[in-house]
Design a protein around this motif. Sequence first.
Motif, PDB file in Angstrom:
ATOM      1  N   THR A 101      55.532  50.368  20.897  1.00 54.29           N
ATOM      2  CA  THR A 101      56.578  50.005  21.850  1.00 54.29           C
ATOM      3  C   THR A 101      56.003  49.033  22.871  1.00 54.29           C
ATOM      4  O   THR A 101      55.181  49.406  23.710  1.00 54.29           O
ATOM      5  CB  THR A 101      57.127  51.250  22.553  1.00 54.29           C
ATOM      6  OG1 THR A 101      57.626  52.163  21.571  1.00 54.29           O
ATOM      7  CG2 THR A 101      58.243  50.885  23.521  1.00 54.29           C
ATOM      8  N   MET A 102      56.450  47.783  22.790  1.00 60.59           N
ATOM      9  CA  MET A 102      55.846  46.756  23.643  1.00 60.59           C
ATOM     10  C   MET A 102      56.059  47.029  25.130  1.00 60.59           C
ATOM     11  O   MET A 102      55.236  46.634  25.950  1.00 60.59           O
ATOM     12  CB  MET A 102      56.410  45.379  23.271  1.00 60.59           C
ATOM     13  CG  MET A 102      55.887  44.854  21.947  1.00 60.59           C
ATOM     14  SD  MET A 102      56.449  43.200  21.570  1.00 60.59           S
ATOM     15  CE  MET A 102      55.402  42.257  22.656  1.00 60.59           C
ATOM     16  N   ASN A 103      57.153  47.698  25.463  1.00 58.71           N
ATOM     17  CA  ASN A 103      57.431  47.928  26.878  1.00 58.71           C
ATOM     18  C   ASN A 103      56.415  48.877  27.509  1.00 58.71           C
ATOM     19  O   ASN A 103      56.318  48.940  28.733  1.00 58.71           O
ATOM     20  CB  ASN A 103      58.843  48.481  27.053  1.00 58.71           C
ATOM     21  CG  ASN A 103      59.331  48.386  28.478  1.00 58.71           C
ATOM     22  OD1 ASN A 103      59.143  47.369  29.132  1.00 58.71           O
ATOM     23  ND2 ASN A 103      59.936  49.448  28.967  1.00 58.71           N
ATOM     24  N   ASP A 104      55.642  49.579  26.681  1.00 61.63           N
ATOM     25  CA  ASP A 104      54.600  50.466  27.198  1.00 61.63           C
ATOM     26  C   ASP A 104      53.328  49.697  27.562  1.00 61.63           C
ATOM     27  O   ASP A 104      52.391  50.267  28.122  1.00 61.63           O
ATOM     28  CB  ASP A 104      54.238  51.536  26.159  1.00 61.63           C
ATOM     29  CG  ASP A 104      55.358  52.537  25.953  1.00 61.63           C
ATOM     30  OD1 ASP A 104      55.344  53.213  24.902  1.00 61.63           O
ATOM     31  OD2 ASP A 104      56.250  52.640  26.814  1.00 61.63           O
ATOM     32  N   TYR A 105      53.295  48.418  27.204  1.00 65.61           N
ATOM     33  CA  TYR A 105      52.095  47.606  27.371  1.00 65.61           C
ATOM     34  C   TYR A 105      52.361  46.398  28.264  1.00 65.61           C
ATOM     35  O   TYR A 105      53.480  45.878  28.306  1.00 65.61           O
ATOM     36  CB  TYR A 105      51.605  47.095  26.005  1.00 65.61           C
ATOM     37  CG  TYR A 105      51.060  48.157  25.103  1.00 65.61           C
ATOM     38  CD1 TYR A 105      51.902  49.001  24.409  1.00 65.61           C
ATOM     39  CD2 TYR A 105      49.687  48.319  24.950  1.00 65.61           C
ATOM     40  CE1 TYR A 105      51.405  49.991  23.582  1.00 65.61           C
ATOM     41  CE2 TYR A 105      49.182  49.301  24.112  1.00 65.61           C
ATOM     42  CZ  TYR A 105      50.043  50.130  23.438  1.00 65.61           C
ATOM     43  OH  TYR A 105      49.546  51.107  22.624  1.00 65.61           O
ATOM     44  N   ALA A 106      51.316  45.928  28.918  1.00 66.56           N
ATOM     45  CA  ALA A 106      51.374  44.585  29.481  1.00 66.56           C
ATOM     46  C   ALA A 106      51.360  43.595  28.325  1.00 66.56           C
ATOM     47  O   ALA A 106      50.766  43.860  27.270  1.00 66.56           O
ATOM     48  CB  ALA A 106      50.185  44.339  30.402  1.00 66.56           C
ATOM     49  N   VAL A 107      52.025  42.476  28.522  1.00 65.99           N
ATOM     50  CA  VAL A 107      52.047  41.444  27.478  1.00 65.99           C
ATOM     51  C   VAL A 107      51.641  40.112  28.102  1.00 65.99           C
ATOM     52  O   VAL A 107      51.827  39.888  29.293  1.00 65.99           O
ATOM     53  CB  VAL A 107      53.430  41.313  26.815  1.00 65.99           C
ATOM     54  CG1 VAL A 107      53.744  42.553  26.000  1.00 65.99           C
ATOM     55  CG2 VAL A 107      54.519  41.063  27.843  1.00 65.99           C
TER      56      VAL A 107
END
Length: 121
Positions: free
Chosen positions: A28-34
């Motif tokens: 889940t990308m929203n759990d990570y900084a991008v």
Amino acid sequence: QVQLVESGGGSVQPGGSLRLSCIGSGFTMNDYAVGWFRQAPGKEREWVTLMSNGAGSKYYADSVKGRFFVSRDNSWNAVYLQMNSLKPEDSGIYYCAAGGLLGSTMIPTYWGQGTQVTVSS
């Protein structure tokens, strides 16, 4: 299997615009900084923009401030980079990354394969 897949690169004239996409799978990308990074021929990879997880504090390199804009779409597990007023020095391979954030420094965990951006008349 975790994957980041970039798209949207291409050739454009100076002053033009491109929108890069980065679609994540397996996490889940929203759990990570991008972040978006770029690498020009013969140069080291450099940071372009970062966005923290969740509410999304955004950081931009001075060279792109006011021209590039990063955003998320959690429904698509995606991150986008809108690039306006492109300059020849913006050319390079653009990489999407996801990971942790230490202050305004990203510690990447996952990388995409990159997409080529060429700005030339």
